[in-house]
Design a protein around this motif. Structure first.
Motif, PDB file in Angstrom:
ATOM      1  N   ALA A   1       0.903  -1.170  -0.052  1.00  0.00           N
ATOM      2  CA  ALA A   1      -0.128  -0.083   0.078  1.00  0.00           C
ATOM      3  C   ALA A   1       0.873   1.270   0.072  1.00  0.00           C
ATOM      4  CB  ALA A   1      -0.963   0.050   1.384  1.00  0.00           C
ATOM      5  N   ILE A   2       1.930   1.328   0.840  1.00  0.00           N
ATOM      6  CA  ILE A   2       2.981   2.526   0.828  1.00  0.00           C
ATOM      7  C   ILE A   2       3.809   2.565  -0.643  1.00  0.00           C
ATOM      8  CG2 ILE A   2       4.852   3.464   1.947  1.00  0.00           C
ATOM      9  CD1 ILE A   2       4.056   1.903   4.594  1.00  0.00           C
ATOM     10  N   ALA A   3       4.007   1.391  -1.047  1.00  0.00           N
ATOM     11  CA  ALA A   3       4.754   1.589  -2.375  1.00  0.00           C
ATOM     12  C   ALA A   3       3.957   1.932  -3.468  1.00  0.00           C
ATOM     13  CB  ALA A   3       5.575  -0.123  -2.541  1.00  0.00           C
ATOM     14  N   ARG A   4       2.631   1.466  -3.375  1.00  0.00           N
ATOM     15  CA  ARG A   4       1.824   1.856  -4.376  1.00  0.00           C
ATOM     16  C   ARG A   4       1.491   3.354  -4.288  1.00  0.00           C
ATOM     17  NH1 ARG A   4      -4.220  -0.299  -3.852  1.00  0.00           N
ATOM     18  NH2 ARG A   4      -4.239   0.874  -2.042  1.00  0.00           N
ATOM     19  N   ALA A   5       1.481   3.980  -3.170  1.00  0.00           N
ATOM     20  CA  ALA A   5       1.231   5.435  -3.077  1.00  0.00           C
ATOM     21  C   ALA A   5       2.493   6.304  -3.296  1.00  0.00           C
ATOM     22  CB  ALA A   5       0.925   5.730  -1.468  1.00  0.00           C
ATOM     23  N   LEU A   6       3.705   5.420  -3.344  1.00  0.00           N
ATOM     24  CA  LEU A   6       5.000   6.246  -3.767  1.00  0.00           C
ATOM     25  C   LEU A   6       5.053   6.098  -5.301  1.00  0.00           C
ATOM     26  CD1 LEU A   6       7.424   4.836  -0.899  1.00  0.00           C
ATOM     27  CD2 LEU A   6       6.693   7.411  -1.299  1.00  0.00           C
ATOM     28  N   MET A   7       4.320   5.318  -5.938  1.00  0.00           N
ATOM     29  CA  MET A   7       4.864   5.266  -7.346  1.00  0.00           C
ATOM     30  C   MET A   7       4.763   6.410  -8.331  1.00  0.00           C
ATOM     31  SD  MET A   7       5.817   2.184  -8.144  1.00  0.00           S
ATOM     32  CE  MET A   7       5.937   2.113  -9.749  1.00  0.00           C
ATOM     33  N   GLN A   8       3.999   7.440  -7.969  1.00  0.00           N
ATOM     34  CA  GLN A   8       3.992   8.484  -8.707  1.00  0.00           C
ATOM     35  C   GLN A   8       4.880   9.667  -7.960  1.00  0.00           C
ATOM     36  OE1 GLN A   8       1.050  11.439  -8.359  1.00  0.00           O
ATOM     37  NE2 GLN A   8      -0.241  10.657  -6.951  1.00  0.00           N
ATOM     38  N   ASP A   9       5.933   9.127  -7.413  1.00  0.00           N
ATOM     39  CA  ASP A   9       6.737  10.021  -6.725  1.00  0.00           C
ATOM     40  C   ASP A   9       6.177  11.398  -6.019  1.00  0.00           C
ATOM     41  OD1 ASP A   9       9.024  11.005  -5.825  1.00  0.00           O
ATOM     42  OD2 ASP A   9      10.054  11.490  -7.775  1.00  0.00           O
ATOM     43  N   PRO A  10       5.124  10.992  -4.964  1.00  0.00           N
ATOM     44  CA  PRO A  10       4.356  12.151  -4.787  1.00  0.00           C
ATOM     45  C   PRO A  10       5.196  13.350  -3.922  1.00  0.00           C
ATOM     46  CG  PRO A  10       4.072  10.493  -3.505  1.00  0.00           C
ATOM     47  CD  PRO A  10       5.023   9.782  -4.449  1.00  0.00           C
ATOM     48  N   ASP A  11       4.630  14.430  -3.776  1.00  0.00           N
ATOM     49  CA  ASP A  11       5.189  15.469  -2.930  1.00  0.00           C
ATOM     50  C   ASP A  11       4.750  15.219  -1.500  1.00  0.00           C
ATOM     51  OD1 ASP A  11       6.482  16.906  -4.983  1.00  0.00           O
ATOM     52  OD2 ASP A  11       4.679  17.462  -5.543  1.00  0.00           O
ATOM     53  N   LEU A  12       3.531  14.822  -1.269  1.00  0.00           N
ATOM     54  CA  LEU A  12       2.916  14.451   0.043  1.00  0.00           C
ATOM     55  C   LEU A  12       2.428  12.925   0.061  1.00  0.00           C
ATOM     56  CD1 LEU A  12       1.935  15.521   2.940  1.00  0.00           C
ATOM     57  CD2 LEU A  12      -0.173  16.158   1.509  1.00  0.00           C
ATOM     58  N   LEU A  13       3.092  12.256   1.099  1.00  0.00           N
ATOM     59  CA  LEU A  13       2.587  11.029   1.107  1.00  0.00           C
ATOM     60  C   LEU A  13       1.429  10.785   2.529  1.00  0.00           C
ATOM     61  CD1 LEU A  13       2.820   7.861   0.758  1.00  0.00           C
ATOM     62  CD2 LEU A  13       4.736   8.027   2.302  1.00  0.00           C
ATOM     63  N   ILE A  14       0.287  10.470   2.339  1.00  0.00           N
ATOM     64  CA  ILE A  14      -0.832  10.649   3.234  1.00  0.00           C
ATOM     65  C   ILE A  14      -0.812   9.058   3.673  1.00  0.00           C
ATOM     66  CG2 ILE A  14      -3.025  11.004   4.066  1.00  0.00           C
ATOM     67  CD1 ILE A  14      -3.076  13.348   2.267  1.00  0.00           C
ATOM     68  N   LEU A  15      -0.605   8.514   5.015  1.00  0.00           N
ATOM     69  CA  LEU A  15      -0.905   7.394   5.646  1.00  0.00           C
ATOM     70  C   LEU A  15      -1.748   7.150   6.664  1.00  0.00           C
ATOM     71  CD1 LEU A  15       3.012   7.614   5.495  1.00  0.00           C
ATOM     72  CD2 LEU A  15       2.245   5.404   4.658  1.00  0.00           C
ATOM     73  N   ASP A  16      -2.895   6.323   6.402  1.00  0.00           N
ATOM     74  CA  ASP A  16      -4.002   6.273   7.404  1.00  0.00           C
ATOM     75  C   ASP A  16      -3.714   4.830   8.074  1.00  0.00           C
ATOM     76  OD1 ASP A  16      -6.067   6.266   9.075  1.00  0.00           O
ATOM     77  OD2 ASP A  16      -7.501   6.781   7.345  1.00  0.00           O
ATOM     78  N   GLU A  17      -3.101   5.011   9.510  1.00  0.00           N
ATOM     79  CA  GLU A  17      -2.876   3.894  10.282  1.00  0.00           C
ATOM     80  C   GLU A  17      -2.099   2.785   9.711  1.00  0.00           C
ATOM     81  OE1 GLU A  17      -4.536   3.279  13.481  1.00  0.00           O
ATOM     82  OE2 GLU A  17      -6.312   4.914  13.428  1.00  0.00           O
ATOM     83  N   PRO A  18      -0.918   3.055   9.479  1.00  0.00           N
ATOM     84  CA  PRO A  18      -0.242   2.112   8.658  1.00  0.00           C
ATOM     85  C   PRO A  18       0.492   0.849   9.477  1.00  0.00           C
ATOM     86  CG  PRO A  18       1.311   4.015   8.900  1.00  0.00           C
ATOM     87  CD  PRO A  18      -0.230   4.264   9.605  1.00  0.00           C
ATOM     88  N   SER A  19       0.301   1.160  11.100  1.00  0.00           N
ATOM     89  CA  SER A  19       0.662   0.208  12.161  1.00  0.00           C
ATOM     90  C   SER A  19      -0.419  -0.951  12.468  1.00  0.00           C
ATOM     91  CB  SER A  19       1.456   0.611  12.972  1.00  0.00           C
ATOM     92  OG  SER A  19       0.556   1.056  13.940  1.00  0.00           O
ATOM     93  N   LEU A  20      -1.610  -0.338  11.823  1.00  0.00           N
ATOM     94  CA  LEU A  20      -2.994  -1.142  12.395  1.00  0.00           C
ATOM     95  C   LEU A  20      -2.759  -2.682  12.011  1.00  0.00           C
ATOM     96  CD1 LEU A  20      -5.644  -0.324  13.689  1.00  0.00           C
ATOM     97  CD2 LEU A  20      -6.491  -0.663  11.287  1.00  0.00           C
ATOM     98  N   GLY A  21      -2.801  -3.481  13.117  1.00  0.00           N
ATOM     99  CA  GLY A  21      -2.948  -5.047  13.121  1.00  0.00           C
ATOM    100  C   GLY A  21      -1.684  -5.534  12.740  1.00  0.00           C
ATOM    101  N   LEU A  22      -0.395  -4.726  12.741  1.00  0.00           N
ATOM    102  CA  LEU A  22       0.758  -5.521  12.410  1.00  0.00           C
ATOM    103  C   LEU A  22       1.495  -5.664  13.720  1.00  0.00           C
ATOM    104  CD1 LEU A  22       2.090  -3.412   9.560  1.00  0.00           C
ATOM    105  CD2 LEU A  22       0.754  -5.413   9.638  1.00  0.00           C
TER     106      LEU A  22
END
Lengths: 243, 297
Positions: A152-173
């Motif tokens: 999910a993070i890699a997918r969000a990074l694919m367009q080389d964004p200026d801003l990366l928004i992450l909603d609860e990346p540690s949930l359930g890990l």
């Protein structure tokens, strides 16, 4: 830290009111993210953290207030146009496309960029998450929770964004996986991506961030440097379980 | 009743199976992106057949041009349906979509009855498609063979497209989760329109094939093939393209064999076959024959 004082504002929310139908969730929410920062919103379940994100992304339209990204008003734009302006989004619950393989998920993440940029970006992202390269032909639904979060993070990074928004990346890990993810986020930030993070693991989040907001009942009640908030008695007691 | 007879019947069913396969793929793709069973798909098919018929008999165009015009007309019909029938009611629940698509189906069919009458009109077949060949005792028409080969080629190209192109991957993404796809920068509305374009073009090809095979067209011609195509899509596991295509062929062959084994007075019972199949399948395996839902491959 020098990076939170002089840099330009990347994203600003001014007096945002937002919600679902007649139910108002956000009350007069204002927020500032400067270029290069990691900013965290902490808070309990159901106080409006995800609603804030969804409002930024145009998935919900705010009833009043202004959202500016790179000094441009974006609150009336459609979601896909907001994303194309340079925002990467890793949703709560990961929401990878379970019917697509890892490579195809990343292809969708790069939907807004050219084929050449995609190929180049793919290598960079695989370098950051080598596990994904090993599993590139595997269906996303067959990945473990931690791998899905990386995807999910890699997918969000694919367009080389200026801003990366992450909603609860540690949930359930598992804690060790969550820590690995947070180490990656620090790396991503060092490479120049600004990050807006929503997190319930307050300890990890404050440790990583430059600045943090504490949200309660749809309002920000605290707004401080993360290092200062980490020492705040109220935050310690309410969110970190330290008396 | 020997093997030659059965094999002959299967060959006879190739064109019907092809048409149902083309229709089923359209049903299943549109269901994938919209969660909508597009009952007006049979009418899009009929519009294609009518356009080709009129282009040949009215305007004197050769068949290939008529086919292109049929595709254009059906695509236009599909896009207008999406824009003016389905998009306005999006998000208002499955029942609303269901009734809207049923209403669109009945509305278009009735409009064509008003304009052209309900009787069949002749669909001429060019000389070069009228050939027949023999393999031993088995007879096959050129038309049957051409429709089958054409359908296989189209289905393979489409599968490749869905599997490998950026647009194809985006279609599968939208069919899995529209909101997340939007949040990846995909304009889901244009993906939905693209899906209607492809599905309607396939329906047009099926419509022209139908006209050639049965020699006539009429406003209600889309009803039975539409239902059969829908059932093939259900059989294939709705959302599954190759499953839909294969089920379309199986249903076509099954329909023909069903009446082939009955005394000829029962030949009118052919449509009954698809309902029996649907009943049996849904009874034993409510998710369809092939792997999982909303899985484009």
């Amino acid at each position: 830290m020098a990076k939170d004082s002089n840099n330009k504002n990347l994203l600003t929310l001014e007096n945002i009111e937002s919600g679902y139908g007649k139910v108002k969730v956000l009350h007069n929410v204002s927020l500032k993210i400067k270029e290069g920062q990691i900013v965290t919103i902490v808070g309990a379940n159901g106080v409006g953290k995800s609603t804030t994100i969804k409002t930024i992304l145009g998935l919900i339209k705010p009833s009043s207030g202004q959202i500016k990204f790179k000094n441009e008003l974006i609150n009336s734009l459609e979601t896909y146009k907001i994303i194309a302006k340079g925002i990467g989004y890793s949703p709560e619950g990961r929401e990878v496309f379970g019917n697509l393989n890892v490579y195809e998920n990343l292809r969708i993440g790069a939907y807004t960029v050219s084929k050449d940029d995609f190929t180049k970006r793919l290598e960079e992202v695989y370098q950051l998450f080598p596990r994904l390269k090993e599993r590139k032909n595997q269906e996303a639904s067959s990945l473990s929770g931690g791998e899905q979060q990386m995807l999910a993070i890699a997918r969000a990074l694919m367009q080389d964004p200026d801003l990366l928004i992450l909603d609860e990346p540690s949930l359930g890990l598992a804690p060790i996986i969550a820590e690995e993810i947070f180490n990656r986020l620090a790396e991503i930030n060092q490479m120049g991506t600004t990050i807006l993070l929503i997190e319930q693991n307050v300890n990890l989040a404050l440790h990583l961030s430059d600045h943090a907001y504490v949200m309660e009942k749809g309002k920000f009640v605290l707004d401080e440097k993360a290092s200062i908030l980490a020492q705040n008695d109220y935050v310690k007691k309410t969110y970190m379980g330290i008396a | 009743m020997d093997l030659t007879y059965i094999f002959q019947q299967v060959l006879n069913a190739l064109s019907l199976g092809s048409m149902l396969a083309l229709l089923a793929v359209g049903y299943t793709m549109i269901y994938g992106v919209l969660g909508l069973i597009n009952f007006a798909h049979g009418e899009v098919f009929m519009i294609g057949a009518f356009t080709a018929m009129y282009a040949i008999t009215g305007l004197g165009f050769p068949l290939p041009i008529a086919l292109i015009l049929a595709i254009i007309a059906s695509v236009l019909a599909g896009v207008l349906l999406e824009r003016f029938c389905y998009r306005p009611v999006q998000g208002s629940g499955d029942i609303t979509l269901f009734i809207t698509s049923l209403a669109a189906s009945i509305g278009i069919r009735s409009l064509f009855v008003m304009l052209f009458g309900s009787r069949s009109m002749q669909f001429p077949m060019p000389k070069y498609l009228q050939g027949i060949r023999f393999w031993g005792d088995i007879l096959i028409t050129d038309l049957n063979l051409i429709i089958f080969v054409f359908t296989v080629i189209i289905t393979l190209i489409l599968s490749f497209f869905i599997k490998n192109t950026k647009l194809g991957i985006a279609m599968r993404g939208v069919s899995y989760n529209k909101q997340t796809a939007e949040a990846m920068g995909i304009n889901s509305t244009s993906i939905i329109v693209a899906t209607f374009v492809i599905g309607s073009a396939l329906a047009a090809v099926a419509g022209v094939a139908w006209g050639l095979q049965y020699g006539n067209v009429r406003p209600a011609m889309g009803y039975h093939p539409g239902i059969s195509g829908f059932i093939a899509a259900v059989l294939g596991g709705i959302g599954n393209i190759s499953g839909a295509a294969i089920s379309g062929f199986l249903l076509g062959v099954g329909q023909v064999l069903f009446v082939a084994f009955l005394p000829s007075v029962y030949s009118g019972f052919r449509p009954l076959f698809v309902w029996i199949v649907l009943f049996i399948i849904l009874f034993y395996k409510p998710t369809g024959l092939f792997r999982s839902n909303i899985k484009w491959e």
